[in-house]
Design a protein around this motif. Structure first.
Motif, short mmCIF file in Angstrom:
data_model
loop_
_atom_site.label_atom_id
_atom_site.label_comp_id
_atom_site.label_asym_id
_atom_site.label_seq_id
_atom_site.Cartn_x
_atom_site.Cartn_y
_atom_site.Cartn_z
N ILE A 122 0.84 -1.24 0.00
CA ILE A 122 -0.14 -0.18 0.07
C ILE A 122 0.91 0.95 0.12
O ILE A 122 1.79 1.34 0.69
CB ILE A 122 -0.94 -0.04 1.28
N LEU A 187 -6.18 2.19 6.47
CA LEU A 187 -5.80 1.90 5.38
C LEU A 187 -5.34 0.41 5.38
O LEU A 187 -5.37 -0.38 4.35
CB LEU A 187 -5.03 2.72 4.61
N LYS A 190 -8.06 -1.98 5.33
CA LYS A 190 -9.38 -2.02 4.49
C LYS A 190 -8.77 -1.73 2.95
O LYS A 190 -9.52 -2.07 2.07
CB LYS A 190 -10.18 -0.76 4.79
N TYR A 191 -7.81 -0.93 2.75
CA TYR A 191 -7.44 -0.70 1.19
C TYR A 191 -6.87 -1.91 0.66
O TYR A 191 -5.81 -2.62 1.04
CB TYR A 191 -6.25 0.39 1.47
N ASP A 193 -6.28 -1.91 -3.21
CA ASP A 193 -5.87 -1.52 -4.61
C ASP A 193 -4.52 -1.48 -4.68
O ASP A 193 -3.83 -0.36 -4.46
CB ASP A 193 -6.56 -0.16 -4.94
N VAL A 198 -2.81 6.08 -2.66
CA VAL A 198 -4.02 6.57 -1.97
C VAL A 198 -3.25 7.72 -1.15
O VAL A 198 -2.54 7.61 -0.32
CB VAL A 198 -4.78 5.53 -1.08
N LYS A 244 -10.50 9.76 -2.33
CA LYS A 244 -10.34 8.24 -2.43
C LYS A 244 -10.21 7.63 -0.74
O LYS A 244 -10.79 6.61 -0.26
CB LYS A 244 -9.26 7.72 -3.19
N TYR A 248 -12.17 4.77 2.66
CA TYR A 248 -11.64 3.72 3.52
C TYR A 248 -11.39 4.15 4.90
O TYR A 248 -11.39 3.32 5.99
CB TYR A 248 -10.44 3.26 2.83
#
Length: 276
Positions: A122, A187, A190-191, A193, A198, A244, A248
């Protein structure tokens, strides 16, 4: 302290531990003057540490990595709110490009590690941080730390005036360190991508002029504030879009005045005695 520019040392750390999650905060950076005079050192050290730690995370099969970028990684796009899609549209501002571009390497390497090895990296892009635990060395600190130290020291030493670089007009988004930590933890949970960064910001924007005078009032300094307009302002604005992030993260940020009061209290009780 460990020399994280050494791959051997990094590997020994990972061999002796079983990390499930790694937060990669280590880098070498400072204010505008340090970036302008030690740019090669900043770029090399920051990049080397990031490459070593991320490679070790891949080799030792870490579950997840949170590897922040700095807001100075973004190009200078004037008054535009900076979204994650803007990261690679142009060069970083020349005043901070050594650190900004070095941090961009984390974004690209993180994507490639996920594509090839499945390592979950991340990449939060974090705005300017401040708060207790900050570094107050004037060569290494950022805008809030510099204001707090210079004005607190001026009051203590009875100085009649304090001069700040530039015009005071640039706007800076600043974020309390504990707010940033809370956002990063959410993050990490939960994040998912791993191909896109982000932003992590506070939406609290203040001019350098107003920031100086807020700190002046909190410190209780009664001298004159002067501005040396022959010195550079740096970027006039670096405001991150947090659209974004808010999908989250659910976190109430500290009031700016309270955050500054906590920082002044920390400096006067602890920070001024630390040489780092």
């Amino acid at each position: 302290y460990y020399d994280l520019t050494s791959m051997d040392i990094c590997q020994s750390i990972f061999k002796n531990n079983q990390f499930k999650t790694v937060y990669l905060f280590s880098s070498y950076n400072g204010g505008i003057q340090l970036n302008l005079t030690r740019g090669a050192d900043i770029f090399h050290t920051t990049t080397q540490i990031a490459l070593n730690i991320l490679k070790c995370c891949q080799l030792f099969r870490v579950g997840k990595v949170i590897a922040p970028l700095a807001s100075c990684s973004y190009p200078n796009l004037g008054n535009k709110f900076l979204s994650e899609d803007d990261l690679w549209v142009g060069p970083s501002d020349p005043s901070v490009s050594s650190h900004g571009i070095a941090k961009r390497m984390i974004d690209e390497y993180g994507k490639q590690l996920f594509k090839q090895y499945g390592l979950k990296v991340i990449r939060p892009v974090i705005t300017n941080l401040y708060g207790p635990g900050d570094r107050f060395n004037l060569e290494r600190t950022k805008v809030v730390g510099a204001c707090v130290r210079r004005l607190s020291d001026a009051k203590r030493d009875g100085l009649p005036s304090v001069t700040f670089y530039g015009t005071g007009k640039p706007l800076r988004e600043i974020m309390y360190c504990r707010d940033a930590a809370a956002c990063l933890i959410q993050l990490a949970e939960k994040y998912d991508d791993y191909m896109s960064p982000v932003n992590v910001g506070s939406d609290k924007e203040v001019s350098i002029y107003d920031l100086v005078h807020l700190v002046k009032d909190i410190v209780g300094y009664e001298g004159e504030i002067k501005w040396d307009e022959s010195k550079p302002d740096g970027q006039m604005r670096k405001k991150l879009s947090t659209t974004k992030m808010k999908k989250y993260v659910n976190h109430e940020m500290i009031n700016l005045i309270d955050g500054l009061k906590n920082t002044v209290k920390y400096y006067e009780e602890v920070g001024q005695y630390l040489d780092r």
